[in-house]
Design an enzyme around this catalytic site. Structure first.
Site, PDB file in Angstrom:
ATOM      1  N   HIS A 162      14.426   7.724  -1.161  1.00  0.00           N
ATOM      2  CA  HIS A 162      13.805   7.385   0.129  1.00  0.00           C
ATOM      3  C   HIS A 162      14.164   8.430   1.202  1.00  0.00           C
ATOM      4  O   HIS A 162      14.771   8.102   2.227  1.00  0.00           O
ATOM      5  CB  HIS A 162      14.225   5.979   0.571  1.00  0.00           C
ATOM      6  N   VAL A 163      13.775   9.657   0.921  1.00  0.00           N
ATOM      7  CA  VAL A 163      14.166  10.761   1.810  1.00  0.00           C
ATOM      8  C   VAL A 163      12.976  11.553   2.360  1.00  0.00           C
ATOM      9  O   VAL A 163      13.149  12.669   2.851  1.00  0.00           O
ATOM     10  CB  VAL A 163      15.131  11.737   1.077  1.00  0.00           C
TER      11      VAL A 163
ATOM     12  N   GLU B 280      15.515  -1.335  -3.185  1.00  0.00           N
ATOM     13  CA  GLU B 280      16.408  -0.200  -2.888  1.00  0.00           C
ATOM     14  C   GLU B 280      17.791  -0.690  -2.459  1.00  0.00           C
ATOM     15  O   GLU B 280      17.875  -1.699  -1.763  1.00  0.00           O
ATOM     16  CB  GLU B 280      15.791   0.647  -1.769  1.00  0.00           C
TER      17      GLU B 280
ATOM     18  N   GLY C 106      -3.863   6.978   7.081  1.00  0.00           N
ATOM     19  CA  GLY C 106      -3.404   6.793   8.458  1.00  0.00           C
ATOM     20  C   GLY C 106      -2.832   8.099   8.986  1.00  0.00           C
ATOM     21  O   GLY C 106      -3.274   9.186   8.602  1.00  0.00           O
ATOM     22  N   ARG C 107      -1.821   7.982   9.841  1.00  0.00           N
ATOM     23  CA  ARG C 107      -1.231   9.189  10.453  1.00  0.00           C
ATOM     24  C   ARG C 107      -0.694  10.134   9.375  1.00  0.00           C
ATOM     25  O   ARG C 107      -0.967  11.330   9.390  1.00  0.00           O
ATOM     26  CB  ARG C 107      -0.103   8.777  11.411  1.00  0.00           C
ATOM     27  N   ILE C 108       0.073   9.583   8.426  1.00  0.00           N
ATOM     28  CA  ILE C 108       0.664  10.429   7.377  1.00  0.00           C
ATOM     29  C   ILE C 108      -0.419  10.848   6.380  1.00  0.00           C
ATOM     30  O   ILE C 108      -0.496  12.015   5.987  1.00  0.00           O
ATOM     31  CB  ILE C 108       1.819   9.678   6.673  1.00  0.00           C
TER      32      ILE C 108
ATOM     33  N   ARG D  12       5.966   2.265   0.201  1.00  0.00           N
ATOM     34  CA  ARG D  12       7.014   1.270   0.000  1.00  0.00           C
ATOM     35  C   ARG D  12       6.976   0.866  -1.467  1.00  0.00           C
ATOM     36  O   ARG D  12       5.897   0.764  -2.064  1.00  0.00           O
ATOM     37  CB  ARG D  12       6.790   0.029   0.881  1.00  0.00           C
TER      38      ARG D  12
HETATM   39  P1  NAP Z   1      -0.588   4.188   9.591  1.00  0.00           P
HETATM   40  O1  NAP Z   1      -1.007   5.299  10.494  1.00  0.00           O
HETATM   41  O2  NAP Z   1      -0.595   2.789  10.095  1.00  0.00           O
HETATM   42  O3  NAP Z   1      -1.505   4.287   8.289  1.00  0.00           O
HETATM   43  C1  NAP Z   1      -1.530   3.299   7.348  1.00  0.00           C
HETATM   44  C2  NAP Z   1      -2.845   3.359   6.583  1.00  0.00           C
HETATM   45  O4  NAP Z   1      -2.822   2.348   5.575  1.00  0.00           O
HETATM   46  C3  NAP Z   1      -4.060   3.143   7.424  1.00  0.00           C
HETATM   47  O5  NAP Z   1      -4.972   4.162   7.170  1.00  0.00           O
HETATM   48  C4  NAP Z   1      -4.641   1.800   6.973  1.00  0.00           C
HETATM   49  O6  NAP Z   1      -6.064   1.933   6.930  1.00  0.00           O
HETATM   50  C5  NAP Z   1      -4.055   1.640   5.570  1.00  0.00           C
HETATM   51  N1  NAP Z   1      -3.790   0.235   5.270  1.00  0.00           N
HETATM   52  C6  NAP Z   1      -3.141  -0.661   6.040  1.00  0.00           C
HETATM   53  N2  NAP Z   1      -3.139  -1.867   5.453  1.00  0.00           N
HETATM   54  C7  NAP Z   1      -3.811  -1.720   4.295  1.00  0.00           C
HETATM   55  C8  NAP Z   1      -4.169  -2.623   3.244  1.00  0.00           C
HETATM   56  N3  NAP Z   1      -3.837  -3.918   3.303  1.00  0.00           N
HETATM   57  N4  NAP Z   1      -4.863  -2.143   2.195  1.00  0.00           N
HETATM   58  C9  NAP Z   1      -5.213  -0.839   2.145  1.00  0.00           C
HETATM   59  N5  NAP Z   1      -4.910   0.056   3.117  1.00  0.00           N
HETATM   60  C10 NAP Z   1      -4.222  -0.383   4.165  1.00  0.00           C
HETATM   61  O7  NAP Z   1       0.876   4.431   9.034  1.00  0.00           O
HETATM   62  P2  NAP Z   1       1.653   5.806   8.819  1.00  0.00           P
HETATM   63  O8  NAP Z   1       2.326   6.179  10.064  1.00  0.00           O
HETATM   64  O9  NAP Z   1       0.747   6.788   8.173  1.00  0.00           O
HETATM   65  O10 NAP Z   1       2.782   5.311   7.784  1.00  0.00           O
HETATM   66  C11 NAP Z   1       2.406   4.739   6.556  1.00  0.00           C
HETATM   67  C12 NAP Z   1       3.597   4.157   5.819  1.00  0.00           C
HETATM   68  O11 NAP Z   1       4.337   5.187   5.180  1.00  0.00           O
HETATM   69  C13 NAP Z   1       4.648   3.435   6.652  1.00  0.00           C
HETATM   70  O12 NAP Z   1       4.242   2.128   7.001  1.00  0.00           O
HETATM   71  C14 NAP Z   1       5.843   3.443   5.723  1.00  0.00           C
HETATM   72  O13 NAP Z   1       5.833   2.295   4.910  1.00  0.00           O
HETATM   73  C15 NAP Z   1       5.621   4.687   4.871  1.00  0.00           C
HETATM   74  N6  NAP Z   1       6.625   5.734   5.170  1.00  0.00           N
HETATM   75  C16 NAP Z   1       7.535   6.073   4.221  1.00  0.00           C
HETATM   76  C17 NAP Z   1       8.454   7.069   4.486  1.00  0.00           C
HETATM   77  C18 NAP Z   1       9.464   7.490   3.452  1.00  0.00           C
HETATM   78  O14 NAP Z   1      10.538   7.916   3.830  1.00  0.00           O
HETATM   79  N7  NAP Z   1       9.144   7.411   2.164  1.00  0.00           N
HETATM   80  C19 NAP Z   1       8.492   7.695   5.725  1.00  0.00           C
HETATM   81  C20 NAP Z   1       7.557   7.308   6.677  1.00  0.00           C
HETATM   82  C21 NAP Z   1       6.616   6.330   6.388  1.00  0.00           C
HETATM   83  P3  NAP Z   1      -7.026   0.659   7.158  1.00  0.00           P
HETATM   84  O15 NAP Z   1      -6.648   0.086   8.486  1.00  0.00           O
HETATM   85  O16 NAP Z   1      -8.400   1.213   7.084  1.00  0.00           O
HETATM   86  O17 NAP Z   1      -6.731  -0.270   6.019  1.00  0.00           O
HETATM   87  C1  8YV Z   2      13.029   6.108   7.027  1.00  0.00           C
HETATM   88  C2  8YV Z   2      10.640   5.320   6.552  1.00  0.00           C
HETATM   89  O1  8YV Z   2      13.775   6.723   6.014  1.00  0.00           O
HETATM   90  O2  8YV Z   2       9.742   5.695   8.693  1.00  0.00           O
HETATM   91  C3  8YV Z   2       9.730   4.992   7.688  1.00  0.00           C
HETATM   92  O3  8YV Z   2       8.971   4.009   7.550  1.00  0.00           O
HETATM   93  O4  8YV Z   2      10.562   4.725   5.526  1.00  0.00           O
HETATM   94  C4  8YV Z   2      11.616   6.432   6.684  1.00  0.00           C
HETATM   95  O5  8YV Z   2      11.215   7.397   7.586  1.00  0.00           O
HETATM   96  C5  8YV Z   2      13.442   4.679   7.114  1.00  0.00           C
HETATM   97  O6  8YV Z   2      12.795   4.033   8.145  1.00  0.00           O
HETATM   98  C6  8YV Z   2      14.946   4.528   7.298  1.00  0.00           C
HETATM   99  O7  8YV Z   2      15.389   5.114   8.479  1.00  0.00           O
END
Ligand code: NAP
Ligand code: 8YV
Length: 316
Positions: free
Chosen positions: A274-275, A256, A148-150, A227
């Site tokens: 989670h940073v 967490e 996706g975006r990330i 997650r």
């Molecule tokens: P996004 O643009 O919606 O991308 C998500 C990707 O996951 C899409 O390419 C989608 O492709 C795929 N996906 C969705 N459901 C799926 C499934 N059931 N099985 C397999 N693939 C699936 O989201 P994003 O903005 O990149 O963010 C992704 C995630 O990163 C967030 O939702 C969050 O949980 C996590 N995150 C974590 C942190 C952190 O601090 N660690 C920070 C920011 C985000 P398809 O539609 O083709 O399946």
């Molecule tokens: C944040 C995240 O740390 O954007 C997300 O989905 O997991 C992280 O960027 C979290 O949302 C807490 O603020």
């Protein structure tokens, strides 16, 4: 009268500063403390507190929920829509730093940076054999779960390391220059490292199974910035302990901030709290966008960044 906002979780001061005096607010850190609130017209979801039917039923005046974060797995967006509540999130502004963090974990793990640091600090240099040779990221095959975006931001950065990028998701993306793998186990088998950047929630819970972890194998590296519940955490711990998985780097966990002792005791895992988005620049942009969704809603009736399920829809 100013609109009233319920803040779920402890808000960072810059978020409150951005809201300014355009709204009044009340901060609650646990669901039981909310009671019934007939005045809140917006809620800001800072913590992982569940925004579900039970909670929404107690907030009859609610029009909008603004999530601080891109992942909104703690919010039932279907129920919210049915109740006429629009949900927004802070998408895109964190892509670069979250991708950079995944890349940092990949480089740190492949080069043993955390353990080499401990080796020097412990005064072992000069008294014990040097650490073993590590492995190079250069030219390796990397699997991304969730392009996706990330994930796309990360994939582009991996090009600078000459990596071959595979990806898995529910759909192939023919406009992307990377190889789609319909079978996640097969992708794990081919990849040196598997990086998770998909959403959390019921659809992805446990999709990184014991079988996928073992397909990655004794030389493989699992990196999770998505997650915690996406991975079978028990299977992961066992595989790391028994050498059926080479190494892992985890920014997110199933429960967490609790991290199992068994995980903390393992030498072949890097653990961060989670940073991935936690830079001054990115968190600042997230605070602003989170607050601006609320301010825009009350000033213009338009939410800036609704979740995909609510795009093109507005409560009557
Ligand atoms: P996004 O643009 O919606 O991308 C998500 C990707 O996951 C899409 O390419 C989608 O492709 C795929 N996906 C969705 N459901 C799926 C499934 N059931 N099985 C397999 N693939 C699936 O989201 P994003 O903005 O990149 O963010 C992704 C995630 O990163 C967030 O939702 C969050 O949980 C996590 N995150 C974590 C942190 C952190 O601090 N660690 C920070 C920011 C985000 P398809 O539609 O083709 O399946
Ligand atoms: C944040 C995240 O740390 O954007 C997300 O989905 O997991 C992280 O960027 C979290 O949302 C807490 O603020």
């Amino acid at each position: 009268m100013k609109p009233h906002v319920l803040i779920l979780g402890a808000p960072p001061p810059p978020l409150l500063a951005r809201l300014g005096d355009a709204v009044t607010h009340r901060i609650v850190t646990d669901a039981a403390a909310i009671g019934e609130d007939r005045t809140a017209r917006a809620a800001i979801s800072v913590s992982g507190l569940a925004v579900d039917d039970r909670l929404l039923a107690r907030l009859p005046a609610l029009e909008l929920v603004s999530k601080l974060g891109v992942g909104y797995d703690n919010i039932d967006v279907t129920v919210a829509r049915a109740r006429g509540v629009i949900v927004t999130h802070t998408r895109d502004v964190l892509n670069a730093d979250v991708a950079n963090f995944a890349l940092a974990l990949l480089l740190a793990g492949s080069r043993g940076i955390v353990s080499e640091d401990a080796y020097v600090r412990a005064g072992r240099w000069g008294r014990e054999p040097m650490p073993p040779l590590r492995w190079s990221v250069e030219g390796k095959t990397i699997g991304i779960l969730g392009l996706g975006r990330i994930g796309r931001t990360l994939a582009a950065k991996l090009q600078a390391f000459g990596c071959k990028v595979l990806y898995h998701g529910r759909h192939a993306q023919p406009d992307q220059p990377y190889e789609y793998c319909a079978d996640l186990t097969e992708m794990a088998r081919r990849a040196k490292a598997l990086i998770l950047t998909c959403p959390g929630g019921p659809e992805t819970a446990g999709i990184v199974t014991r079988g996928i972890i073992e397909a990655l194998g004794p030389e493989g590296f699992l990196i999770n910035v998505a997650r915690g519940e996406v991975v079978d955490q028990e299977a992961l711990i066992e595989a790391l302990r028994d050498g059926r998985l080479g190494q892992a780097a985890l920014d997110v966990f199933a429960d967490e901030p609790r991290v199992p002792d068994a995980l903390r005791a393992l030498p072949n895992v890097i653990l961060t709290p989670h940073v991935a988005s936690a830079t001054v620049e990115t968190r600042g942009a997230m605070f602003n966008l989170c607050a601006d969704n609320v301010l825009s809603w009350f000033a213009t009736g338009r939410a800036l960044t609704p979740v995909p399920e609510h795009q093109g829809w507005a409560p009557a």
